[in-house]
Motif scaffolding. Sequence first.
Motif, short mmCIF file in Angstrom:
data_model
loop_
_atom_site.label_atom_id
_atom_site.label_comp_id
_atom_site.label_asym_id
_atom_site.label_seq_id
_atom_site.Cartn_x
_atom_site.Cartn_y
_atom_site.Cartn_z
N ASP A 111 0.82 -1.21 0.00
CA ASP A 111 0.00 0.00 0.00
C ASP A 111 0.86 1.26 0.00
OD1 ASP A 111 -2.29 -1.50 -0.04
OD2 ASP A 111 -2.64 -1.39 2.11
N ASP A 112 1.97 1.25 0.74
CA ASP A 112 2.86 2.41 0.76
C ASP A 112 3.46 2.63 -0.63
OD1 ASP A 112 2.37 2.76 3.43
OD2 ASP A 112 4.24 1.81 4.09
N HIS A 113 3.87 1.54 -1.25
CA HIS A 113 4.45 1.64 -2.60
C HIS A 113 3.43 2.23 -3.58
CE1 HIS A 113 7.03 -0.56 -5.87
NE2 HIS A 113 6.86 0.72 -6.13
N TYR A 179 -4.00 -9.96 -9.79
CA TYR A 179 -3.45 -9.19 -8.67
C TYR A 179 -2.03 -9.67 -8.34
CZ TYR A 179 -8.48 -8.37 -8.07
OH TYR A 179 -9.81 -8.07 -8.28
N PHE A 180 -1.79 -10.97 -8.49
CA PHE A 180 -0.47 -11.53 -8.23
C PHE A 180 0.55 -11.01 -9.23
CE2 PHE A 180 2.58 -15.08 -9.11
CZ PHE A 180 3.26 -15.04 -7.89
N ARG A 181 0.15 -10.94 -10.50
CA ARG A 181 1.07 -10.41 -11.52
C ARG A 181 1.33 -8.92 -11.30
NH1 ARG A 181 -1.72 -11.60 -16.70
NH2 ARG A 181 -3.47 -12.29 -15.42
N CYS A 182 0.33 -8.21 -10.78
CA CYS A 182 0.56 -6.80 -10.42
C CYS A 182 1.66 -6.70 -9.36
CB CYS A 182 -0.73 -6.18 -9.88
SG CYS A 182 -2.00 -5.85 -11.12
N TRP A 183 1.61 -7.60 -8.40
CA TRP A 183 2.62 -7.64 -7.33
C TRP A 183 4.00 -7.92 -7.90
CZ3 TRP A 183 5.47 -11.84 -5.12
CH2 TRP A 183 6.08 -11.56 -3.88
N LEU A 184 4.08 -8.83 -8.87
CA LEU A 184 5.35 -9.13 -9.50
C LEU A 184 5.92 -7.90 -10.21
CD1 LEU A 184 4.66 -12.67 -11.08
CD2 LEU A 184 5.80 -12.16 -8.91
N LEU A 185 5.05 -7.14 -10.86
CA LEU A 185 5.50 -5.94 -11.57
C LEU A 185 6.13 -4.92 -10.63
CD1 LEU A 185 2.71 -5.14 -14.21
CD2 LEU A 185 4.90 -6.27 -14.57
N GLU A 217 -3.64 -5.49 -6.15
CA GLU A 217 -4.78 -5.09 -6.98
C GLU A 217 -4.75 -3.60 -7.30
OE1 GLU A 217 -9.69 -4.98 -6.79
OE2 GLU A 217 -8.53 -5.76 -5.10
N GLY A 218 -4.27 -2.80 -6.35
CA GLY A 218 -4.29 -1.36 -6.52
C GLY A 218 -3.52 -0.85 -7.73
N LEU A 219 -2.58 -1.64 -8.25
CA LEU A 219 -1.83 -1.21 -9.42
C LEU A 219 -2.75 -1.02 -10.62
CD1 LEU A 219 0.97 -0.57 -10.59
CD2 LEU A 219 1.17 -2.98 -11.21
#
Length: 290
Positions: A111-113, A179-185, A217-219
């Motif tokens: 969330d900070d990122h 959402y997982f792929r967003c995290w990877l990015l 997900e936020g990305l």
Amino acid sequence: MRRKLINQTGTSNKFWNIKVEEETQIINWGKIGTKGRESVKRFLSSEECLKESKKLITQKFKKGYSEILLKESILKENEIWNEENAEHFFWEIIEKSNRSISSHWSDYHVDDHLENLTILLSKFEKKHIVLFQKCIREKLNELYIGNTAELYIILNCSYKKVNGEITFDDYISTDGYIYFRCWLLLKGKAFFDDIKKDINSFINGKYSFNIGNCWAEGLLYVCDYAYAYSFYHENLNNFEISTETSKNYPEAIHYDDNGRNKMDREFYGGRDLQELYPHLVKSMCELRNE
């Protein structure tokens, strides 16, 4: 004049923006991630307005606020803002908005990122934010492969261990996989390139992550929020950037299994993953049991 400041010292998580237009001073402030409040003040002259505004900025710096500044190279319009160079900008902003990039993994919070990324993107014009959104979708497409599907299963799906043999439930949630792929990015370009080739890169010693929260997900919405934040849009849920990106770059829309997008190969699951990735499965399952 237009300045954007934030204060994330201690327990603070606030923004303070000021815009000067001739004799008018517009200030917008509040908690990061919200619309905040706004005040408008008119002065007798533009000189007085600018002078008083600079005083306020100095006061904010003394109270712990700081301004997000980009390297000069990023701000050079003619070098970055075309489609060929948009990818360079994309990774530059992803990494610059990660203030914990050199810290211990426990200091990183998704969330900070994303909040920092929103503020950083808000410094740019609409056409620039659209190109960033286009890059998000293109990179999500690139990660729609068997490798990352198998990593998703290892990190997210339940499993059973009987007599040393690990069997994964290999159901992949469509939304969860996005959402997982967003995290990877959010992990940056070097990791992105490595993980596409071999998911064993996850444990090669170059990277360390908190696998307890590997969804971002936020990305998917950060560009719309950045645009709303930048232009003081009244509705943060107005997805104008997403709509315009879909219109201008329809080929970049389909980053999940919707009948138009196919993986490079079928992914493995169940008992096969332990055989394919013995060290990765062992390491991740041990961490997940802690």
